[in-house]
Scaffold this motif. Structure first.
Motif, PDB file in Angstrom:
ATOM      1  N   ALA A   1      52.694 -20.089   5.142  1.00 48.79           N
ATOM      2  CA  ALA A   1      50.999 -19.666   5.690  1.00 48.79           C
ATOM      3  C   ALA A   1      50.787 -18.255   4.735  1.00 48.79           C
ATOM      4  O   ALA A   1      49.539 -18.159   4.629  1.00 48.79           O
ATOM      5  CB  ALA A   1      51.220 -19.256   7.048  1.00 48.79           C
ATOM      6  N   LYS A   2      51.518 -17.398   4.964  1.00 52.13           N
ATOM      7  CA  LYS A   2      51.190 -16.259   3.887  1.00 52.13           C
ATOM      8  C   LYS A   2      50.920 -16.314   2.455  1.00 52.13           C
ATOM      9  O   LYS A   2      50.032 -15.856   1.861  1.00 52.13           O
ATOM     10  CB  LYS A   2      52.437 -15.311   4.063  1.00 52.13           C
ATOM     11  CG  LYS A   2      52.127 -13.866   3.267  1.00 52.13           C
ATOM     12  CD  LYS A   2      53.388 -12.941   3.503  1.00 52.13           C
ATOM     13  CE  LYS A   2      53.195 -11.590   2.846  1.00 52.13           C
ATOM     14  NZ  LYS A   2      54.581 -10.621   3.109  1.00 52.13           N
ATOM     15  N   ARG A   3      51.634 -17.405   1.731  1.00 53.33           N
ATOM     16  CA  ARG A   3      51.348 -17.825   0.429  1.00 53.33           C
ATOM     17  C   ARG A   3      50.127 -18.654   0.143  1.00 53.33           C
ATOM     18  O   ARG A   3      49.310 -18.348  -0.827  1.00 53.33           O
ATOM     19  CB  ARG A   3      52.739 -18.581  -0.191  1.00 53.33           C
ATOM     20  CG  ARG A   3      53.940 -17.824  -0.414  1.00 53.33           C
ATOM     21  CD  ARG A   3      54.961 -18.662  -0.726  1.00 53.33           C
ATOM     22  NE  ARG A   3      54.714 -19.117  -1.927  1.00 53.33           N
ATOM     23  CZ  ARG A   3      55.955 -19.719  -2.711  1.00 53.33           C
ATOM     24  NH1 ARG A   3      57.287 -19.571  -2.193  1.00 53.33           N
ATOM     25  NH2 ARG A   3      55.864 -20.062  -4.129  1.00 53.33           N
ATOM     26  N   LEU A   4      49.821 -19.291   1.238  1.00 52.05           N
ATOM     27  CA  LEU A   4      48.327 -20.022   1.106  1.00 52.05           C
ATOM     28  C   LEU A   4      47.280 -19.399   1.724  1.00 52.05           C
ATOM     29  O   LEU A   4      46.012 -19.826   1.825  1.00 52.05           O
ATOM     30  CB  LEU A   4      48.715 -21.304   2.133  1.00 52.05           C
ATOM     31  CG  LEU A   4      49.612 -22.342   1.252  1.00 52.05           C
ATOM     32  CD1 LEU A   4      50.065 -23.354   2.368  1.00 52.05           C
ATOM     33  CD2 LEU A   4      49.042 -22.805  -0.028  1.00 52.05           C
ATOM     34  N   ALA A   5      47.403 -18.021   2.209  1.00 59.14           N
ATOM     35  CA  ALA A   5      46.515 -17.346   2.737  1.00 59.14           C
ATOM     36  C   ALA A   5      45.729 -17.708   3.966  1.00 59.14           C
ATOM     37  O   ALA A   5      44.578 -17.913   4.210  1.00 59.14           O
ATOM     38  CB  ALA A   5      45.538 -16.902   1.876  1.00 59.14           C
ATOM     39  N   VAL A   6      46.586 -18.401   5.050  1.00 55.22           N
ATOM     40  CA  VAL A   6      46.187 -19.175   6.168  1.00 55.22           C
ATOM     41  C   VAL A   6      47.032 -18.657   7.312  1.00 55.22           C
ATOM     42  O   VAL A   6      48.165 -17.780   7.218  1.00 55.22           O
ATOM     43  CB  VAL A   6      46.201 -20.737   6.175  1.00 55.22           C
ATOM     44  CG1 VAL A   6      45.244 -21.126   5.049  1.00 55.22           C
ATOM     45  CG2 VAL A   6      47.625 -21.190   5.825  1.00 55.22           C
ATOM     46  N   ASP A   7      46.821 -18.976   8.489  1.00 53.75           N
ATOM     47  CA  ASP A   7      47.618 -18.686   9.824  1.00 53.75           C
ATOM     48  C   ASP A   7      48.707 -19.710   9.972  1.00 53.75           C
ATOM     49  O   ASP A   7      48.565 -20.813   9.422  1.00 53.75           O
ATOM     50  CB  ASP A   7      47.036 -18.448  10.955  1.00 53.75           C
ATOM     51  CG  ASP A   7      46.068 -19.554  11.462  1.00 53.75           C
ATOM     52  OD1 ASP A   7      46.215 -20.672  11.255  1.00 53.75           O
ATOM     53  OD2 ASP A   7      44.775 -19.337  11.822  1.00 53.75           O
ATOM     54  N   TYR A   8      49.623 -19.492  10.762  1.00 55.37           N
ATOM     55  CA  TYR A   8      50.883 -20.298  10.996  1.00 55.37           C
ATOM     56  C   TYR A   8      50.327 -21.536  11.621  1.00 55.37           C
ATOM     57  O   TYR A   8      50.790 -22.957  11.194  1.00 55.37           O
ATOM     58  CB  TYR A   8      51.832 -19.693  11.988  1.00 55.37           C
ATOM     59  CG  TYR A   8      52.893 -20.490  12.338  1.00 55.37           C
ATOM     60  CD1 TYR A   8      54.149 -20.552  11.539  1.00 55.37           C
ATOM     61  CD2 TYR A   8      52.949 -21.237  13.706  1.00 55.37           C
ATOM     62  CE1 TYR A   8      55.244 -21.302  12.176  1.00 55.37           C
ATOM     63  CE2 TYR A   8      53.745 -21.788  14.087  1.00 55.37           C
ATOM     64  CZ  TYR A   8      55.038 -21.663  13.547  1.00 55.37           C
ATOM     65  OH  TYR A   8      56.184 -22.804  13.638  1.00 55.37           O
ATOM     66  N   THR A   9      49.612 -21.620  12.596  1.00 60.73           N
ATOM     67  CA  THR A   9      49.067 -22.786  13.256  1.00 60.73           C
ATOM     68  C   THR A   9      48.303 -23.793  12.301  1.00 60.73           C
ATOM     69  O   THR A   9      48.492 -25.092  12.638  1.00 60.73           O
ATOM     70  CB  THR A   9      48.008 -22.642  14.346  1.00 60.73           C
ATOM     71  OG1 THR A   9      46.932 -21.715  13.881  1.00 60.73           O
ATOM     72  CG2 THR A   9      48.707 -21.673  15.321  1.00 60.73           C
TER      73      THR A   9
END
Length: 315
Positions: free
Chosen positions: A32-40
């Protein structure tokens, strides 16, 4: 999970991007961090891909994270091929401007990466300002299979894998000490005299390559009272003037505070190997950096072998 015939219309190709990041990091939070999105979002996209394919791609473990199933392992190879093909297609159809841009991550051994490759990269980026580079000078093995890097410079040639590999260069290591150390300790005229001296060295059982265990080969039974997994830490310790250290010439020869000891008798030669995945090697930006690194190491052959203390740069 019940398997069923997968329709291409039910497959969201963008989900493969999420699959690849989770496979490489083994953690949805890291992906999620690498893709700049949240975990869900990551979790939802993985679930959607598994539903579309009708199979389980990961085993979830509290301790080990997301572990690929046999089906996930098979998909990984296809997904990486699709990713590489897309990169190559973008270069081929978008013109030379795009071909000379993009991002590269380079893994390298700690000392060589910090003291030689990083300065050379600064000059490379002057020529190609639209390319960005992450340099990872780390005292441990860097995995191409997990896409931790696009190009790796290592002490050993990879034994197997879908890689393009070349011998990059030879480099020499010598025994170094400060002038104060040599003046305040017993004289050294031969390797036999070294038995009276203390050394700085690697932590044997934590060395990531047997190629680093120089001291054990030079003086079996020699006492290293200060040991470190970091060659830079060994270099800094040697500057304190309390022990001898075997250091790469490309690191120590630039520093006038360190003097070579028994330069003819203690002269160790090692190699660096450069490799990358076969599919990435076709990318223009990878080719540019690959060729530049080969050219600049050849330019600095004398420096890397300890025959010169002057670093050269490609204009």
């Amino acid at each position: 999970m019940q398997k069923s015939l997968t329709s291409l219309g039910a497959l969201n190709w963008d989900d493969l991007k999420f699959f690849l990041e989770v496979a490489r990091t083994r953690k949805a939070s890291s992906a999620a961090k690498r893709l700049a999105v949240d975990y869900t979002t990551v979790s939802r996209r993985i679930n959607a891909l598994e539903t579309a394919l009708g199979t389980l791609l990961f085993e979830k473990s509290r301790n080990n994270g997301f572990i690929l199933t046999a089906e996930g392992q098979r998909l990984l190879g296809y997904a990486e091929s699709i990713e590489s093909t897309l990169h190559l297609a973008c270069e081929q159809v978008s013109g030379s401007g795009v071909a000379l841009s993009g991002h590269i991550r380079m893994g390298c051994t700690e000392g060589f990466g910090s003291f030689f490759i990083t300065p050379q990269l600064s000059h490379f980026l002057d020529t190609y300002p639209a390319i960005s580079v992450d340099i990872l000078p780390l005292p441990h093995f860097i995995s191409l299979s997990k896409r931790e890097a696009d190009i790796v410079i290592a002490l050993e040639r990879p034994e197997h894998g879908p890689y393009v590999c070349c011998k990059l260069c030879d480099y020499n290591l010598r025994l170094y000490a400060t002038r104060d150390y040599l003046e305040q300790h017993p004289s050294i005229h031969s390797t036999a005299d070294l038995a009276e001296h203390r050394f700085i060295s690697y932590v044997d059982d934590l060395a990531f390559s047997s190629e680093l265990l120089y001291l054990a080969n030079l003086l079996p039974g020699a006492q290293a009272h200060l040991r470190s997994t970091s060659v830079i830490a060994q270099y800094v310790a040697a500057l304190q003037g309390r022990a001898l250290a075997i250091l790469p010439c490309f690191l120590a020869a630039q520093d006038p505070r360190l003097l070579p000891v028994l330069a003819e008798e203690v002269n160790i030669t090692r190699q660096f190997w450069m490799y990358c995945r076969e599919d990435l090697r076709k990318l223009k930006r990878i080719t540019l950096l690959w060729d530049y690194i080969r050219e600049t190491t050849e330019l600095n052959r004398a420096f890397l072998l300890g025959e010169s203390n002057v670093v050269g740069f490609i204009d």
